[in-house]
Design an enzyme around this catalytic site. Structure first.
Site, PDB file in Angstrom:
ATOM      1  N   SER A 236      91.869 -23.042   0.027  1.00 43.52           N
ATOM      2  CA  SER A 236      91.239 -22.085   0.943  1.00 43.52           C
ATOM      3  C   SER A 236      91.482 -20.663   0.480  1.00 43.52           C
ATOM      4  CB  SER A 236      91.804 -22.261   2.359  1.00 43.52           C
ATOM      5  OG  SER A 236      91.334 -21.239   3.220  1.00 43.52           O
ATOM      6  N   TYR A 250      99.219 -23.335   7.833  1.00 43.34           N
ATOM      7  CA  TYR A 250      98.009 -23.718   7.108  1.00 43.34           C
ATOM      8  C   TYR A 250      97.863 -22.891   5.836  1.00 43.34           C
ATOM      9  CZ  TYR A 250      93.020 -24.385   6.139  1.00 43.34           C
ATOM     10  OH  TYR A 250      91.822 -24.659   5.535  1.00 43.34           O
TER      11      TYR A 250
END
Length: 339
Positions: A236, A250
């Site tokens: 990401s 995350y």
């Protein structure tokens, strides 16, 4: 999918937040917000979002249809519906059918990845914590090639690997796509930062986002080696900077997955296995955090959010012979967001 990217792995652990303001008065369809130009579409029986006439999901522009053409509710755009048809099987150089594994395939980017590879004739084995849903995943041999496993459970992953090996038999594995990821929220749907994230949450996130990819790759090493396979880890953009929606656990797990990709590429290359990563930016899915478009469009040079199909195309490229000399790389797909 946004960087605040949950998957089917995290449904019990996330507060998804409220859907965007419907703004569904007058001629606007339910789910459409004319102020922010965001739309939360229903999902059709083929698993694809159903967009109303006049709505462009790439630019988030909407031209209101005339009253005579607006059906009640949200009409199905049959012209753009995805049909799952039998296609010639994709074969490797030895004439064996190409086989892949995708985690987190029930929605968003993972769902688009499966659709792309199904269209290309691959055999697809999916992994999800949920049972196979024929109504939303109507690809060939879905139930027979679906492994139900919670990737956050350290006892379930080894059992899933045994199950996958049984399904493959003495065959080859040509691709492993580690797409599943979780990004838990607080009780009110708020972002969990480094001070507010509970220790259990850190451990759960890292098990799904970081440990599961290497456990699957190691457990299926022989099959990947036999197929000269390609491993693609979905990381990401949040692995490089603080994000207003994605939590600290995350973000750090995705940064760690980027480093793991390099290590895996180095270790697996002598065995004919390539390992790369893809780092999506803000991608359109039905689980975008409210306010994503409003906050990020001014920061993206291409002035639009990405589409999950665009990520799927890149995954397919990295699993194809066209990328046969690419390993250890992370490819950003974010419309220039990091420029």
């Amino acid at each position: 999918m946004s960087n605040d990217r949950p998957s089917d792995q995290d449904r019990p652990n996330l507060e998804q937040g409220a859907a965007p303001n419907t703004g569904g008065q007058g001629k606007y369809p339910p789910g459409y917000d004319p102020v922010t130009h965001t739309y939360t579409p229903p999902i059709g029986p083929d698993g694809r979002p159903i967009y109303p006439p006049g709505y462009d999901p790439a630019t988030h522009t909407f031209k209101r249809p005339e009253p005579s053409s607006a059906a009640a509710g949200c009409p199905v755009d049959h012209e753009h519906r995805h049909e799952y048809q039998h296609v010639p099987p994709a074969l490797d150089a030895d004439g064996d059918r190409r086989t892949m594994i995708v985690t987190g395939a029930s929605r968003g980017i993972g769902h688009s990845i499966v659709r792309k590879f199904a269209d290309e004739g691959w055999r697809i084995i999916t992994i999800s914590r949920h049972a196979f849903a024929r109504n939303s995943c109507p690809w060939e041999a879905g139930p027979e090639d679906h492994v139900q496993c919670d990737l956050g459970d350290r006892e379930q992953v080894p059992l899933a690997i045994i199950d996958i090996k049984r399904r493959i038999g003495q065959g080859k594995l040509h691709a492993l796509v580690n797409n599943a990821g979780i990004s838990p929220k607080g009780p009110a749907g708020e972002r969990l930062n480094s001070l507010t994230t509970p220790m259990y949450t850190w451990m759960q996130v890292f098990h799904v986002n970081l440990l599961a990819p290497i456990l699957l790759a190691k457990g299926l090493f022989d099959e990947l080696k036999a197929g000269h396979g390609s491993v693609v880890n979905i990381t990401s953009v949040v692995g490089t900077r603080v994000h207003p929606f994605a939590g600290a656990a995350y973000a750090t797990s995705k940064a760690a997955l980027t480093a793991l990709t390099r290590e895996m590429a180095n270790d697996f290359a002598p065995h004919g296995i390539r390992v790369n990563a893809i780092a999506p930016g803000e991608i359109i899915t039905d689980i975008l955090s409210p306010g994503t478009e409003e906050k990020f469009l001014p920061l993206i040079p291409m002035k639009r959010l990405g589409r999950p199909e665009e990520v799927a195309e890149l995954v397919h490229f990295l699993c194809s012979e066209a990328s046969s000399y690419i390993t250890g790389e992370q490819i950003n797909i974010n419309g220039g967001q990091l420029l």
